[in-house]
Design an enzyme around this catalytic site. Sequence first.
Site, mmCIF file in Angstrom:
data_model
loop_
_atom_site.group_PDB
_atom_site.id
_atom_site.type_symbol
_atom_site.label_atom_id
_atom_site.label_comp_id
_atom_site.label_asym_id
_atom_site.label_seq_id
_atom_site.Cartn_x
_atom_site.Cartn_y
_atom_site.Cartn_z
ATOM 1 C CE LYS A 57 -3.855 -2.037 2.590
ATOM 2 N NZ LYS A 57 -4.869 -1.907 1.538
ATOM 3 N NE ARG A 100 -10.317 -10.083 -3.004
ATOM 4 C CZ ARG A 100 -10.529 -9.123 -3.893
ATOM 5 N NH1 ARG A 100 -10.838 -9.427 -5.147
ATOM 6 N NH2 ARG A 100 -10.454 -7.855 -3.555
HETATM 7 N N1 BES Z 1 -8.167 -4.089 3.913
HETATM 8 C C1 BES Z 1 -8.288 -3.599 2.593
HETATM 9 C C2 BES Z 1 -9.581 -2.818 2.370
HETATM 10 C C3 BES Z 1 -9.711 -1.513 3.117
HETATM 11 C C4 BES Z 1 -9.332 -0.344 2.514
HETATM 12 C C5 BES Z 1 -10.272 -1.486 4.370
HETATM 13 C C6 BES Z 1 -9.473 0.850 3.190
HETATM 14 C C7 BES Z 1 -10.408 -0.301 5.056
HETATM 15 C C8 BES Z 1 -10.013 0.873 4.450
HETATM 16 C C9 BES Z 1 -8.249 -4.752 1.603
HETATM 17 O O1 BES Z 1 -7.522 -5.862 1.979
HETATM 18 C C10 BES Z 1 -7.625 -4.216 0.355
HETATM 19 O O2 BES Z 1 -6.478 -3.908 0.397
HETATM 20 N N2 BES Z 1 -8.397 -4.125 -0.722
HETATM 21 C C11 BES Z 1 -7.910 -3.642 -1.943
HETATM 22 C C12 BES Z 1 -8.465 -4.506 -3.018
HETATM 23 C C13 BES Z 1 -7.741 -4.354 -4.343
HETATM 24 C C14 BES Z 1 -6.347 -4.909 -4.231
HETATM 25 C C15 BES Z 1 -8.490 -5.076 -5.419
HETATM 26 C C16 BES Z 1 -8.374 -2.209 -2.127
HETATM 27 O O3 BES Z 1 -9.424 -1.853 -1.590
HETATM 28 O O4 BES Z 1 -7.691 -1.436 -2.760
HETATM 29 MN MN MN Z 2 -5.458 -5.679 1.448
#
Ligand code: BES
Ligand code: MN
Length: 500
Positions: A277, A351
């Site tokens: 991230k 997931r």
């Molecule tokens: N834990 C995150 C989702 C999230 C984002 C929760 C912001 C709370 C606040 C999840 O694991 C994630 O990283 N999702 C990605 C999915 C993408 C890689 C398709 C996202 O939301 O960018």
């Molecule tokens: Mn994630």
Amino acid sequence: MFTVKNDFRLSDSRDTLVVGMFEKTTAFEGLLGEVNAALGEVLADLIKEGDVSAKKGTISNVHTLGKLDTKRIVFVGLGKEGDYSFETARSVFGKLCKAANKAKYTTIDIVLDSFVTEKVDSLDVAHALGEAAPLATYKFADYKQKSNEPEKLLSTVNVFASTEAEEVEAGLTVGFAYGTGTNSARTLVNTPSNMLTATDMANYAVELAGRLELEYEVLEKEEMEKLGMGALLAVNKGSVEPPKMIVLKYQGKDEWTDVIGLVGKGITYDSGGYSIKPKDGLVGMKSDMGGAAAVLGAMEIIGTLKPEQNVVAVIPATDNMISGEAFKPDDVITSMSGKTIEILNTDAEGRLALADAVTYAKHHGANYLVDVATLTGGVIIALGNKITGAMTNDEALFEKVLEASNEVGEMIWRLPITDYVKERVRKSDVADMNNSPGRDGHAIFAGAFIGEFVDQTPWVHLDIAGTATTSSAYDLGPAGATGVMARTLAVLVERFGEEA
Ligand code: BES
Ligand code: MN
Ligand code: ZN
């Protein structure tokens, strides 16, 4: 916190008396009439001047200047009687408790009858108060060096009622269980990930199970390997912290049939892994176990109230980290179900953990499944921070979840799973499916991915990425973790067997 009493006398000596007040009260009757007389018939003037208001949610503190043995009266505005509901009572009690804390009133005396109407009986009002008080006064015990002076917080609420004390106590107890279970979920989410590892979460669950007489099981890494939980293990690969698959069982029926499975994403920290991230995206990722917290909070409520329903809670717990051993984009992994998954993005880890958790919940006899997860940033873009995204393969189960969420005031809104969505999830040259079909509409791809492991079992998915935390305080809580869905899940379980 609460003591129920039947013998209310306005003439008694006390610090703070709380009275509910509806709008357009022209003649002050009953208690309000007594109060008005004791204050020298000034209530109408105070209302006219705006010093006291009956507008919904206004809290007016009026000093009695020695006219009564009550130091001050707090009038709670209830709005128009026609619009008044259980929800109104709960939110005004939240405002009241917050105001009491702010003014450092440690003890308050509430006249319950002044909040009771034909539609909202004393049991409802007691439930609303019992739930609102712990929710509204919740404060996370932070890690600041403390001053020696203890904080003055609302600690005693004397509830005066004309109805049977047992009934009022029952309402308060049920409400209080909902409030405190939600607060436990909040504390888990607010706790930093260096203080809440998967091991810590498992220990917490085992302690909870002991306290509430729930059955439990905690799978260690070696057992996961034997069971072939390749999806959860892949997420854990880059971590020095061992993963845990946490199971809690509550049996409310003679036979272990008709079992509701509650599955909560328990990523104690989500760095994104090699698909790391950006630095701003990392902040807040201690909350990536919000689904697990909601499930544990719900199990606390369920274990306290003991409804006639069977429940199995399953929590896949690990952090998502980077090292020489971590999983990578292009890897292909095999889930417990046997389905193979092409990894396109290691940040789509929730997931994966949930895929094995859902399979394991079915293994434990779950006939219905509800998963709760801080799953996607996409759901925040779609629905914002107040509405949880829902997806389902079963209309009837969805209706039940929707009703429960309405009852507790946690909004949900449904997103679709169409054949096209499934096709995108199943597209891979090398595996049965892929874990990240793209940025476009990624909330629904994530939910549909979990659906592939649920198969025919009635299932509802709840994406709480937007609602698990809030940046601003509200009537029933401070900024930070909300404990969202703990109460919805508990109400779902409590009401499950009832006819629609
Ligand atoms: N834990 C995150 C989702 C999230 C984002 C929760 C912001 C709370 C606040 C999840 O694991 C994630 O990283 N999702 C990605 C999915 C993408 C890689 C398709 C996202 O939301 O960018
Ligand atoms: Mn994630
Ligand atoms: Zn995540």
